[in-house]
Structure formats: C-alpha cells, structure tokens
Design an enzyme around this catalytic site. Sequence first.
Site, PDB file in Angstrom:
ATOM      1  N   GLY A 115       1.447   7.077   8.525  1.00 17.65           N
ATOM      2  CA  GLY A 115       0.789   6.686   7.272  1.00 17.65           C
ATOM      3  C   GLY A 115      -0.417   5.814   7.548  1.00 17.65           C
ATOM      4  O   GLY A 115      -0.351   4.902   8.362  1.00 17.65           O
ATOM      5  N   ARG A 129       1.712  13.178  10.053  1.00 17.77           N
ATOM      6  CA  ARG A 129       3.052  12.792  10.531  1.00 17.77           C
ATOM      7  C   ARG A 129       3.602  13.867  11.458  1.00 17.77           C
ATOM      8  O   ARG A 129       4.787  14.152  11.470  1.00 17.77           O
ATOM      9  CB  ARG A 129       3.981  12.547   9.347  1.00 17.77           C
ATOM     10  N   ASP A 188       6.338   3.230  14.253  1.00 15.38           N
ATOM     11  CA  ASP A 188       7.434   3.565  15.166  1.00 15.38           C
ATOM     12  C   ASP A 188       7.429   5.034  15.596  1.00 15.38           C
ATOM     13  O   ASP A 188       7.668   5.333  16.763  1.00 15.38           O
ATOM     14  CB  ASP A 188       8.775   3.204  14.509  1.00 15.38           C
ATOM     15  N   THR A 225       1.104  -0.686  10.649  1.00 15.51           N
ATOM     16  CA  THR A 225       1.814  -0.146   9.488  1.00 15.51           C
ATOM     17  C   THR A 225       1.807  -1.181   8.383  1.00 15.51           C
ATOM     18  O   THR A 225       1.962  -2.383   8.637  1.00 15.51           O
ATOM     19  CB  THR A 225       3.285   0.231   9.781  1.00 15.51           C
ATOM     20  N   ASP A 277       4.143  -1.493   6.521  1.00 11.39           N
ATOM     21  CA  ASP A 277       5.545  -1.928   6.382  1.00 11.39           C
ATOM     22  C   ASP A 277       5.864  -3.175   7.211  1.00 11.39           C
ATOM     23  O   ASP A 277       6.887  -3.814   6.990  1.00 11.39           O
ATOM     24  CB  ASP A 277       6.496  -0.796   6.818  1.00 11.39           C
ATOM     25  N   ASP A 336       7.007  -3.432  10.153  1.00  8.96           N
ATOM     26  CA  ASP A 336       8.364  -3.326  10.687  1.00  8.96           C
ATOM     27  C   ASP A 336       8.443  -2.887  12.150  1.00  8.96           C
ATOM     28  O   ASP A 336       9.497  -2.465  12.615  1.00  8.96           O
ATOM     29  CB  ASP A 336       9.184  -2.348   9.822  1.00  8.96           C
ATOM     30  N   ARG A 388       9.564   1.155   3.155  1.00 11.41           N
ATOM     31  CA  ARG A 388      10.664   1.859   3.822  1.00 11.41           C
ATOM     32  C   ARG A 388      11.913   1.000   3.924  1.00 11.41           C
ATOM     33  O   ARG A 388      12.289   0.385   2.955  1.00 11.41           O
ATOM     34  CB  ARG A 388      10.233   2.316   5.204  1.00 11.41           C
TER      35      ARG A 388
HETATM   36  O1  F6P Z   1       5.201   3.813   6.476  1.00 10.08           O
HETATM   37  C1  F6P Z   1       4.217   3.576   5.518  1.00 10.08           C
HETATM   38  C2  F6P Z   1       4.636   4.143   4.179  1.00 10.08           C
HETATM   39  O2  F6P Z   1       3.618   3.861   3.238  1.00 10.08           O
HETATM   40  C3  F6P Z   1       5.998   3.690   3.673  1.00 10.08           C
HETATM   41  O3  F6P Z   1       5.947   2.411   3.098  1.00 10.08           O
HETATM   42  C4  F6P Z   1       6.339   4.801   2.728  1.00 10.08           C
HETATM   43  O4  F6P Z   1       7.735   4.918   2.524  1.00 10.08           O
HETATM   44  C5  F6P Z   1       5.792   6.002   3.430  1.00 10.08           C
HETATM   45  O5  F6P Z   1       4.751   5.555   4.274  1.00 10.08           O
HETATM   46  C6  F6P Z   1       5.241   7.059   2.519  1.00 10.08           C
HETATM   47  O6  F6P Z   1       4.933   8.173   3.277  1.00 10.08           O
HETATM   48  P1  F6P Z   1       3.916   9.307   2.842  1.00 10.08           P
HETATM   49  O7  F6P Z   1       2.521   8.737   2.911  1.00 10.08           O
HETATM   50  O8  F6P Z   1       4.141  10.377   3.845  1.00 10.08           O
HETATM   51  O9  F6P Z   1       4.273   9.689   1.437  1.00 10.08           O
END
Ligand code: F6P
Length: 340
Positions: free
Chosen positions: A10, A71, A102, A124, A126, A128, A170
């Site tokens: 992301g 991804r 990660d 990120t 997040d 994390d 997340r």
């Molecule tokens: O890991 C970053 C994040 O924004 C998370 O907070 C969220 O759950 C996820 O990516 C959303 O993923 P996508 O952009 O694939 O919808």
Amino acid sequence: MRFGVLTGGGDCPGLNAALRGVVVRASRSGHETVGFLDGWKGVRDGLARPLAPADVAGILDRGGTILGSSRTNPFAKEADAARVLDRLAAQGIDVLVAIGGDDTLSAARELHRRGTKVIGVPKTMDNDVRGTDWTFGFHSATAVAVDALERLRDTAGSHHRVIVLEVMGRHAGWVALGTGLAGGADATLVPEEKYDEAALMDHVRAGVRARGYALVVVSEGIELEDRRGSTASSDEFAHELLRERGVGEAVARRIQSATGVETRSAQIGHIQRGGTPDLFDRILATRLGSGAVDLALAGRFGQVAVLRGNAVTGIPLDEAVGPPRTVTPDWLDLLHTFEP
Ligand code: F6P
C-alpha cells in the site's frame, strides 16, 4: 554499483522522499539507480526505468509513489521467482532496495536467501513493522484521520449525535490510537484489546452527558464476536481487506440501540493514504532512503534501514519480518487516561 529500487504494498506519504533519498545518495557516491515499476510486478515483468537525480527532483512533497506499487507476491509461484532472478540479472542490478511493509520485506528476505544482494526500507501508514520505532507514512496518514475526527466533532456537536470514525491500520491499532489521542475521542477501539461493549457505552454516555455529543474511533481490525469468519476478500498475500467488514458502522448501530442517542459512522479509507508527507515523514523517509544506500556501500546486505531512538541503523531482515508490531500497554494506558 547499479542499484535497483522498488516501492511495494500500500502506498503512503513519504515514498517519493525515500526514492529521492536512494537516488541522490547513490548518485553522490558515484552509483546509478534503476527504478522498477509497480513493486515486485515490475521486477518480475522487467518493467524498469533509469532514475537519475533529475528524475526525482521536485517529488519530495508529493504523495503516492512515482514508481507505482502493487501487492504482487513474486514468490507465490516458483516460475515467477525464477523470472525475478533473471530480470535482475538482465538489468545488471548489483543491489536491490525494497521499500515496503512486511509483505515486501518478506519477499526481499526470500530474495536475499536465494543469493541476491538486498536492502530493505520499512514504510507503512500502519506503523507496524518490527524493529523500527516509526515507519514513515504513519504520521501523515494519522494527521488526516485527526483532521477528519475534528470535522466530525463539529457536526456531532451541532446535532447532539454520536459519530464513529473507522480508520485503517490492519491488525495494529497505531492509527486508531494516534487519532483518538490527538483528536480527543471519548472512546478508541483497537485490535489489541478485546471488545468491551459495556465499557464503550459508559464512555459514550459520559461524553454525551458532558458535552451533548460523543466521538468514537474504531480501528478496522477490531473483532466483534458476531463478525468472525467474515466474507471480506483477500489480497495476494492472503490479507483480508478489513474495511469491507464495516466494523465502524456495526459499532455505530450498537451504540444507537444501547444508548438511544442518534449515531452515525464514517469510514475515511484510502483518503488517509494520500496527500503530502508531513515534516516528520519527509525527513524520516529521506534518512532511511539514503541510509539504505549507506548500508549497501558498507556491504551490509540483507539488512533493513530502521530508526532506533533518533539514529538510523541497520538490522537483519529476519528481525524486521514477522507478526505486526502492535500497540503496547503503556500507550493503551495513556490513551484510556483521557477517555471520560
Ligand atoms: O497496509 C496499509 C493499508 O492501508 C491498511 O491499513 C489497509 O488495511 C490496507 O492497506 C488496505 O489495502 P488496499 O489498499 O489493498 O485496499
């Protein structure tokens, strides 16, 4: 040396600053850089472009990533893994800098195990990733959520309502914690704590009694007993798309039915990921991008550039990859101190 660089997973504010950090530091040390497009997909499919300092001029303050992201899991199929190794060789890459969370760093570790020289840079929203005190993207993204909460405060106050704000993050509650703490929420629900409906309603009622409205922040990763085994879809790394579960909306319905106070919910989703990186993220991303080049020049392959205290240092990929770094009890204690 010929550096390769990619941004995976992301996107978040600060990726362009990190790319600039890599490219300029490498160039100043007499090395060149090639950028792979759309994360691991670009390595697998041989989609690359040269990156000279002129290509990264003026991007420091731009959100997103000029290289694009995805991804894509390059090790999902053995045939893809072989293509990744071939493409890197074809491009003449001596060391690959993988900027990501990660998933991206796990793939980087696998590549390193297969003999490629790799350096990781954690990013990120997040916050994390293990082994680093902060990831860039978190501060900027959480500031957007705080701004949203303050806007919701105005309308909640005018209508004497409860409003629930669902934020991303997340399975780590850092974004929710930062939003609740900096935005003055009456209650903040994070995945690290078991859902306690009675306590939540007490906080909401206390907020309504004190000011006529209440604000609740909910992390997308919380578990509500009756929503386990949800049907939300998953990405290539088998992560559930948590926002599809709509836990904020579910919490709002419960609040209205338990308290009788009119309740609304808002989910700001990807709005959190866009926009210009703030001061902290620009500087951290710049330091980690250029720190990654320094690790490579020192021959410290298989390492990740991280922030420890106020210093940038390197740690093995093995230490950075693994279960998410979640919110610690001292932070939760601080958060709950300010709830009514
Ligand atoms: O890991 C970053 C994040 O924004 C998370 O907070 C969220 O759950 C996820 O990516 C959303 O993923 P996508 O952009 O694939 O919808």
